[in-house]
Enzyme design. Structure first.
Site, mmCIF file in Angstrom:
data_model
loop_
_atom_site.group_PDB
_atom_site.id
_atom_site.type_symbol
_atom_site.label_atom_id
_atom_site.label_comp_id
_atom_site.label_asym_id
_atom_site.label_seq_id
_atom_site.Cartn_x
_atom_site.Cartn_y
_atom_site.Cartn_z
ATOM 1 N N ILE A 1 21.664 71.767 2.738
ATOM 2 C CA ILE A 1 22.236 72.890 1.974
ATOM 3 C C ILE A 1 22.764 72.412 0.620
ATOM 4 O O ILE A 1 22.661 73.106 -0.384
ATOM 5 C CB ILE A 1 23.339 73.595 2.812
ATOM 6 C CG1 ILE A 1 22.681 74.360 3.979
ATOM 7 C CG2 ILE A 1 24.191 74.523 1.953
ATOM 8 C CD1 ILE A 1 23.653 74.978 4.971
ATOM 9 N N GLU B 1 30.638 55.567 23.831
ATOM 10 C CA GLU B 1 31.168 56.038 25.128
ATOM 11 C C GLU B 1 30.084 56.727 25.960
ATOM 12 O O GLU B 1 30.307 57.741 26.600
ATOM 13 C CB GLU B 1 32.394 56.928 24.929
ATOM 14 C CG GLU B 1 33.490 56.159 24.210
ATOM 15 C CD GLU B 1 34.862 56.756 24.327
ATOM 16 O OE1 GLU B 1 35.121 57.450 25.329
ATOM 17 O OE2 GLU B 1 35.667 56.506 23.429
HETATM 18 C C1 LIG Z 1 31.168 52.292 16.357
HETATM 19 C C2 LIG Z 1 31.136 51.901 17.805
HETATM 20 C C3 LIG Z 1 32.319 51.729 18.500
HETATM 21 C C4 LIG Z 1 32.305 51.309 19.842
HETATM 22 N N1 LIG Z 1 33.493 51.079 20.489
HETATM 23 C C5 LIG Z 1 33.470 50.547 21.731
HETATM 24 C C6 LIG Z 1 34.688 50.148 22.374
HETATM 25 O O1 LIG Z 1 35.790 50.305 21.810
HETATM 26 N N2 LIG Z 1 34.611 49.576 23.608
HETATM 27 C C7 LIG Z 1 33.419 49.380 24.259
HETATM 28 O O2 LIG Z 1 33.436 48.862 25.366
HETATM 29 N N3 LIG Z 1 32.246 49.767 23.679
HETATM 30 C C8 LIG Z 1 32.241 50.333 22.443
HETATM 31 N N4 LIG Z 1 31.050 50.684 21.836
HETATM 32 C C9 LIG Z 1 29.804 50.448 22.535
HETATM 33 C C10 LIG Z 1 29.078 51.725 22.974
HETATM 34 O O3 LIG Z 1 29.778 52.342 24.015
HETATM 35 C C11 LIG Z 1 27.652 51.335 23.321
HETATM 36 O O4 LIG Z 1 26.982 51.042 22.106
HETATM 37 C C12 LIG Z 1 26.908 52.434 24.062
HETATM 38 O O5 LIG Z 1 27.434 52.604 25.349
HETATM 39 C C13 LIG Z 1 25.408 52.170 24.163
HETATM 40 O O6 LIG Z 1 25.137 50.880 24.624
HETATM 41 P P1 LIG Z 1 24.078 49.951 23.837
HETATM 42 O O7 LIG Z 1 24.480 50.011 22.404
HETATM 43 O O8 LIG Z 1 24.034 48.636 24.486
HETATM 44 O O9 LIG Z 1 22.698 50.691 23.997
HETATM 45 P P2 LIG Z 1 21.646 50.476 25.196
HETATM 46 O O10 LIG Z 1 22.329 50.638 26.493
HETATM 47 O O11 LIG Z 1 20.874 49.233 24.954
HETATM 48 O O12 LIG Z 1 20.685 51.715 24.959
HETATM 49 C C14 LIG Z 1 19.577 51.698 24.051
HETATM 50 C C15 LIG Z 1 18.809 53.003 24.239
HETATM 51 O O13 LIG Z 1 18.282 53.065 25.574
HETATM 52 C C16 LIG Z 1 18.722 54.248 26.223
HETATM 53 N N5 LIG Z 1 18.926 53.991 27.658
HETATM 54 C C17 LIG Z 1 19.595 52.972 28.239
HETATM 55 N N6 LIG Z 1 19.610 53.106 29.564
HETATM 56 C C18 LIG Z 1 18.935 54.239 29.857
HETATM 57 C C19 LIG Z 1 18.605 54.939 31.049
HETATM 58 N N7 LIG Z 1 18.989 54.485 32.268
HETATM 59 N N8 LIG Z 1 17.903 56.079 30.945
HETATM 60 C C20 LIG Z 1 17.517 56.561 29.738
HETATM 61 N N9 LIG Z 1 17.805 55.951 28.560
HETATM 62 C C21 LIG Z 1 18.501 54.816 28.629
HETATM 63 C C22 LIG Z 1 20.014 54.610 25.526
HETATM 64 O O14 LIG Z 1 20.332 55.985 25.688
HETATM 65 C C23 LIG Z 1 19.689 54.251 24.083
HETATM 66 O O15 LIG Z 1 18.973 55.278 23.481
HETATM 67 C C24 LIG Z 1 31.059 51.128 20.501
HETATM 68 C C25 LIG Z 1 29.870 51.339 19.801
HETATM 69 C C26 LIG Z 1 29.887 51.707 18.471
HETATM 70 C C27 LIG Z 1 28.573 51.900 17.749
#
Ligand SMILES: Cc1cc2nc3c(=O)[nH]c(=O)nc-3n(C[C@H](O)[C@H](O)[C@H](O)COP(=O)(O)OP(=O)(O)OC[C@H]3O[C@@H](n4cnc5c(N)ncnc54)[C@H](O)[C@@H]3O)c2cc1C
Length: 379
Positions: A337, A363
């Site tokens: 927009i 989360e």
């Molecule tokens: C800015 C920021 C702040 C954060 N703060 C915190 C914090 O304070 N404490 C903390 O503990 N964590 C924190 N996190 C971590 C966050 O919770 C994780 O990044 C999130 O849970 C995803 O995990 P991952 O990045 O390892 O992705 P992955 O688990 O590797 O996932 C990669 C992709 O695969 C998909 N996937 C994975 N498993 C499956 C499944 N079984 N079925 C279908 N799809 C699947 C996911 O949806 C995603 O699209 C933070 C992350 C960010 C970016």
């Protein structure tokens, strides 16, 4: 269900608008550019009672309920997603975990400091190789007499550097077994506990995200929260509430992007008329408004159950999933927009666009929310 805002919610929203205009809006783009975590701001937010929103007054908190909490997070996020994320993580993760699962001594020791904003809280579950699959973590705590020795790294931790205290979920049993993790409280300055790399992020840049590193870190058994083996169960309960936080964060970002777009569409003229006259733009605004109200209703449904102490895993996952995906769609349309201006840092929508994406990841990703919802409805 009553859909009207309470007087308390209205006065909280007024207070936050006033605070944000004085203390957040003037500097937020500098914090964003430089990735500065404005720690003094959080001490000020603590003075207003916004760092221990749900903590009972006997532990120094504000003793408010989830409806007020939604208002607080969404009103802050309407202005700056980063500050909203940090307030949400502090309240619902570290502080929330100690509030729900700490013993009396732990609650008396930590909650007043966290609720007043004197201390900033961090919460460590995620690791480099285990995000969605958090149960498969490597960071390990081994019991030696009355002490635990911790080794490993937690990644992506909000307030990983500035946090004065962290709740850590570490593995205490064999990999891939049931009840193999335990929660601990660890203070900054404990030998063997340090901050690692700070992430350079797409959005939410003023909210600090860093590693927590444990190298033969020794803590007393008195720092353990709840029974050995209960860590994952506790973390999932904390995340049920945390999902209302992230949904509220998404709601605030969506509202900010929508309100900016509504105003701009009436002011910007093309072909000798405001662009809001074009149905293509008006329908985008209609879609935005509808998705915001739908998000709000899902969030209130989850909050209502949480306030009543009822199980709400499905409802909080639905609220988080819908509101965060809606915030991404809404902030994307907001940039559209605004046209070319939307692509610059002179207007607020590019920041909403960047910040919103975290909501579909942190989360629990949208895919994991759908997993939670489908498991609940297929029971
Ligand atoms: C800015 C920021 C702040 C954060 N703060 C915190 C914090 O304070 N404490 C903390 O503990 N964590 C924190 N996190 C971590 C966050 O919770 C994780 O990044 C999130 O849970 C995803 O995990 P991952 O990045 O390892 O992705 P992955 O688990 O590797 O996932 C990669 C992709 O695969 C998909 N996937 C994975 N498993 C499956 C499944 N079984 N079925 C279908 N799809 C699947 C996911 O949806 C995603 O699209 C933070 C992350 C960010 C970016």
């Amino acid at each position: 269900m009553d859909f009207s805002y309470s007087e308390a919610q209205i006065s909280i929203a007024d207070m936050i608008r006033d605070f944000a205009n004085k203390h957040i809006r003037p500097d937020m783009m500098i914090w964003d550019e430089t990735q500065k975590f404005p720690i003094d701001l959080f001490h000020k937010l603590g003075e207003l009672g916004l760092m221990g929103v749900l903590v009972p007054t006997e532990y120094g908190g504000s003793g408010l309920g989830y409806f007020e909490y939604i208002t607080i997070i969404s009103e802050i996020a309407k202005v700056c997603g980063s500050i909203g994320l940090s307030v949400a993580a502090h309240n619902s993760l570290c502080t929330g975990h100690i509030m729900y699962f700490g013993n009396e001594e732990q609650k008396r020791k930590y909650l007043p400091k966290l609720a007043s904003g004197e201390w900033i809280g961090a919460w460590g579950l995620t690791e480099a190789n285990t995000g969605s699959d958090a149960g498969n973590m490597r960071c390990q705590a081994v019991q030696e007499g009355d002490e635990w020795v911790i080794n490993g790294t937690k990644n992506w931790i909000t307030h990983g550097i500035s946090g004065n205290v962290a709740v850590l979920i570490a593995r205490t049993g064999a990999p891939r077994t049931k009840n193999n993790t335990t929660a601990f409280i660890i203070e900054k300055g404990t030998p063997g506990f340090m901050a690692g790399k700070k992430e350079n992020k797409l959005g939410m840049r003023a909210s600090e995200t860093a590693e927590l590193v444990f190298d033969n870190c020794r803590i007393s058994d008195a720092q353990r929260m709840g029974p050995v083996g209960d860590g994952f169960h506790q973390a999932m309960k904390v995340l049920d509430g945390g999902r209302i936080s992230i949904a509220s964060l998404a709601l605030g970002i969506a509202k900010g992007a929508y309100e900016a777009s509504l105003k701009y569409s009436k002011e910007r003229h093309q072909f000798d008329q405001p662009i809001s006259n074009f149905q293509a733009i008006a329908f985008k605004l209609a879609d935005m408004a509808t998705q915001i109200e739908a998000s709000e209703m899902l969030i209130y449904q989850a909050a209502d159950k949480k306030n009543k102490g009822e199980k709400m895993s499905k409802e909080s996952a639905m609220a988080k999933y819908y509101a965060s995906e809606a915030a991404v769609r809404i902030s994307t349309d907001a940039v559209q927009i605004f046209g070319g201006y939307g692509y610059t840092k002179d207007f607020p929508v590019e920041k909403y666009y960047r910040d919103s994406k975290l909501c579909t990841i942190g989360e629990g990703t949208s895919e994991i929310q759908k997993l939670v919802i489908s498991r609940e409805i297929l029971k």
